[in-house]
Design an enzyme around this catalytic site. Structure first.
Site, PDB file in Angstrom:
ATOM      1  N   GLY A 176      76.678  49.053  20.806  1.00 31.26           N
ATOM      2  CA  GLY A 176      76.174  47.839  21.397  1.00 31.26           C
ATOM      3  C   GLY A 176      76.889  46.732  21.652  1.00 31.26           C
ATOM      4  N   GLN A 228      79.498  38.168  23.605  1.00 26.99           N
ATOM      5  CA  GLN A 228      80.572  39.182  23.004  1.00 26.99           C
ATOM      6  C   GLN A 228      81.333  38.783  24.586  1.00 26.99           C
ATOM      7  OE1 GLN A 228      78.746  42.286  21.235  1.00 26.99           O
ATOM      8  NE2 GLN A 228      80.771  41.761  19.804  1.00 26.99           N
ATOM      9  N   CYS A 264      81.780  46.006  14.065  1.00 25.82           N
ATOM     10  CA  CYS A 264      81.707  44.790  15.328  1.00 25.82           C
ATOM     11  C   CYS A 264      82.288  44.343  16.272  1.00 25.82           C
ATOM     12  CB  CYS A 264      81.252  43.430  14.788  1.00 25.82           C
ATOM     13  SG  CYS A 264      80.417  42.135  16.157  1.00 25.82           S
ATOM     14  N   LEU A 265      82.306  44.648  17.357  1.00 23.77           N
ATOM     15  CA  LEU A 265      84.001  44.884  18.498  1.00 23.77           C
ATOM     16  C   LEU A 265      84.192  43.176  18.224  1.00 23.77           C
ATOM     17  CD1 LEU A 265      81.967  46.811  21.415  1.00 23.77           C
ATOM     18  CD2 LEU A 265      84.053  47.760  19.899  1.00 23.77           C
ATOM     19  N   HIS A 284      71.513  43.622  14.688  1.00 26.56           N
ATOM     20  CA  HIS A 284      72.840  42.931  14.349  1.00 26.56           C
ATOM     21  C   HIS A 284      72.999  42.589  16.021  1.00 26.56           C
ATOM     22  CE1 HIS A 284      77.671  43.690  14.541  1.00 26.56           C
ATOM     23  NE2 HIS A 284      77.259  43.684  15.447  1.00 26.56           N
ATOM     24  N   GLU A 285      72.498  43.456  17.347  1.00 24.03           N
ATOM     25  CA  GLU A 285      72.463  42.126  18.490  1.00 24.03           C
ATOM     26  C   GLU A 285      72.002  41.012  18.482  1.00 24.03           C
ATOM     27  OE1 GLU A 285      75.357  43.754  19.750  1.00 24.03           O
ATOM     28  OE2 GLU A 285      75.659  45.628  18.969  1.00 24.03           O
ATOM     29  N   HIS A 330      73.918  38.226  17.135  1.00 21.78           N
ATOM     30  CA  HIS A 330      75.094  37.527  18.187  1.00 21.78           C
ATOM     31  C   HIS A 330      74.204  36.712  18.859  1.00 21.78           C
ATOM     32  CE1 HIS A 330      78.528  40.143  17.506  1.00 21.78           C
ATOM     33  NE2 HIS A 330      78.189  40.767  17.985  1.00 21.78           N
TER      34      HIS A 330
END
Ligand code: GNR
Ligand code: NI
Length: 162
Positions: A46, A51, A89-90, A131-132, A135
């Site tokens: 995702g 991000q 997480c990226l 998670h998204e 963010h």
């Protein structure tokens, strides 16, 4: 095809609250396409707009269930049960940690045509949605980790050697 730079933990933009998308524009369409390209290039499940440095409520996801998900202005409207598992997480490269999330979530969002839909997710999709959406509120999973944040090249639960 355009890959955007991924912001990493420590960058203030990742702590800020995102603004809802008011109308679809060519610029936002380009952003969405770039977010998919960037997510695939980084092998992410995702990606949320902050991000890539954009404070808008836009999420893309691909959890290998045969679908590509785009969520504009997502709102979680139902949560059920719980699951505890590993998350990465990226924006926190090379790390992972154990996080408890709902087992099942229902999210309301807009699609590319700004039409409302409801998506239900379980397992990794539910975890990814949570998670998204976090963010978009300026929250990272590292603040929810149970125990230690671990390096990806270490075994789970392994103690650091001197
Ligand atoms: O690639 C990712 N994997 C992942 C694994 C478990 C729970 C959430 C995720 S999302 C993450 C990509 C990312 O940083 N999205 O914001
Ligand atoms: Ni992330």
């Amino acid at each position: 095809m355009a890959i955007r730079n991924i912001r990493v933990i420590g960058d203030e933009i990742l702590t800020k609250k995102c603004k809802p998308v008011k109308e679809m524009t060519p610029r936002i369409r380009q952003l969405i396409d770039d977010m998919f390209d960037t997510m695939y290039e980084q092998n992410g499940a995702g990606l949320a707009a902050p991000q890539v440095g954009v404070l808008k409520r836009i999420v893309v996801m691909d959890v290998d269930d045969g679908n590509q998900y785009l969520l504009i202005n997502p709102e979680i409207i139902e949560e059920e049960g719980s699951q505890t598992g590993s998350e990465g997480c990226l924006s926190v490269p090379g790390k992972h940690g154990i996080v408890t999330r709902p087992a099942k979530v229902k999210v309301k969002a807009l699609d590319r045509d700004m039409k409302e839909f409801v998506l239900e997710g379980e397992e990794l999709l539910a975890r990814c949605i949570c998670h998204e959406v976090a963010h978009l509120q300026g929250q990272l999973y590292v603040d929810l980790v149970e125990g230690e944040l671990m390096d990806n090249d270490e075994e789970e639960g392994e103690e650091e050697q001197a």
